[in-house]
Design an enzyme around this catalytic site. Sequence first.
Site, mmCIF file in Angstrom:
data_model
loop_
_atom_site.group_PDB
_atom_site.id
_atom_site.type_symbol
_atom_site.label_atom_id
_atom_site.label_comp_id
_atom_site.label_asym_id
_atom_site.label_seq_id
_atom_site.Cartn_x
_atom_site.Cartn_y
_atom_site.Cartn_z
ATOM 1 N N LYS A 140 11.975 -62.332 0.674
ATOM 2 C CA LYS A 140 11.558 -62.899 -0.616
ATOM 3 C C LYS A 140 11.886 -61.943 -1.764
ATOM 4 O O LYS A 140 12.383 -62.368 -2.822
ATOM 5 C CB LYS A 140 10.061 -63.209 -0.604
ATOM 6 C CG LYS A 140 9.683 -64.307 0.371
ATOM 7 C CD LYS A 140 8.170 -64.409 0.517
ATOM 8 C CE LYS A 140 7.775 -65.362 1.606
ATOM 9 N NZ LYS A 140 6.316 -65.430 1.791
ATOM 10 N N CYS B 63 5.888 -60.653 -0.668
ATOM 11 C CA CYS B 63 4.709 -60.496 0.199
ATOM 12 C C CYS B 63 4.714 -61.563 1.285
ATOM 13 O O CYS B 63 5.248 -62.655 1.092
ATOM 14 C CB CYS B 63 3.421 -60.666 -0.609
ATOM 15 S SG CYS B 63 3.316 -59.623 -2.068
ATOM 16 N N ASP B 64 4.091 -61.233 2.394
ATOM 17 C CA ASP B 64 3.871 -62.235 3.426
ATOM 18 C C ASP B 64 2.731 -61.782 4.321
ATOM 19 O O ASP B 64 2.378 -60.594 4.343
ATOM 20 C CB ASP B 64 5.123 -62.482 4.265
ATOM 21 C CG ASP B 64 5.100 -63.862 4.894
ATOM 22 O OD1 ASP B 64 5.482 -64.831 4.221
ATOM 23 O OD2 ASP B 64 4.653 -63.989 6.050
ATOM 24 N N GLN B 65 2.159 -62.735 5.034
ATOM 25 C CA GLN B 65 1.076 -62.474 5.976
ATOM 26 C C GLN B 65 1.358 -63.207 7.272
ATOM 27 O O GLN B 65 1.900 -64.313 7.262
ATOM 28 C CB GLN B 65 -0.259 -63.005 5.449
ATOM 29 C CG GLN B 65 -0.813 -62.273 4.267
ATOM 30 C CD GLN B 65 -2.093 -62.947 3.801
ATOM 31 O OE1 GLN B 65 -2.103 -64.125 3.493
ATOM 32 N NE2 GLN B 65 -3.172 -62.187 3.773
#
Length: 197
Positions: free
Chosen positions: A56, A72-74
């Site tokens: 991203k 960001c990512d989770q």
Amino acid sequence: MIVLASQSASRRALLRAAGVPFEAMSPGVDEEAAKEALRADGLDARALADALAELKALRVSRRVPGGLILGCDQTLSLEDGTMIDKAVDRDDAERILRLLSGRVHHLHSAAVIALNGEPIWRHIERVRMTVRPLSDAFITDYLDKEWEECRWCVGNYRIEGPGVQLFAKVEGSQFAIQGLPLLPLLDFLRIRGVLPS
């Protein structure tokens, strides 16, 4: 300039509350296709969150020369490594909550900053989360009230809202649960001179 490569309301709220000047821009990434490809490469939950955050950040970085782009990512995984994805619909959310009920899972919150198409900083936080035993009646009532808010959240909970009632114990940063390893990010921005030290 800081650009958040996300339209996440939670991440925007965290940055605003912390006094970080930023703009938000959609990264235009097909997350499901990217996840499938990365999983095919054998990435675990932690590495997957990192790779998606970087993807991203890099995607937006190519469009914003000179900008610090935050991706960001989770991801969620059970203790045996099984990954949990976002629910595809309400029935799937019920299935996920029953699966998490009475168990420990790990949330991996990754952030990557890119500058001119290159990653220059990254941080991944892991939070150990224990879901209390949930009755079917509680799950139904919870989703009746919270579905429109939690449907976009991996694990189907907003820790800053009624989702906190799902947990018996949380070991780690609430900021990470909300989508951003905020304290390490603020430290990096101070070192870069973006925020006053």
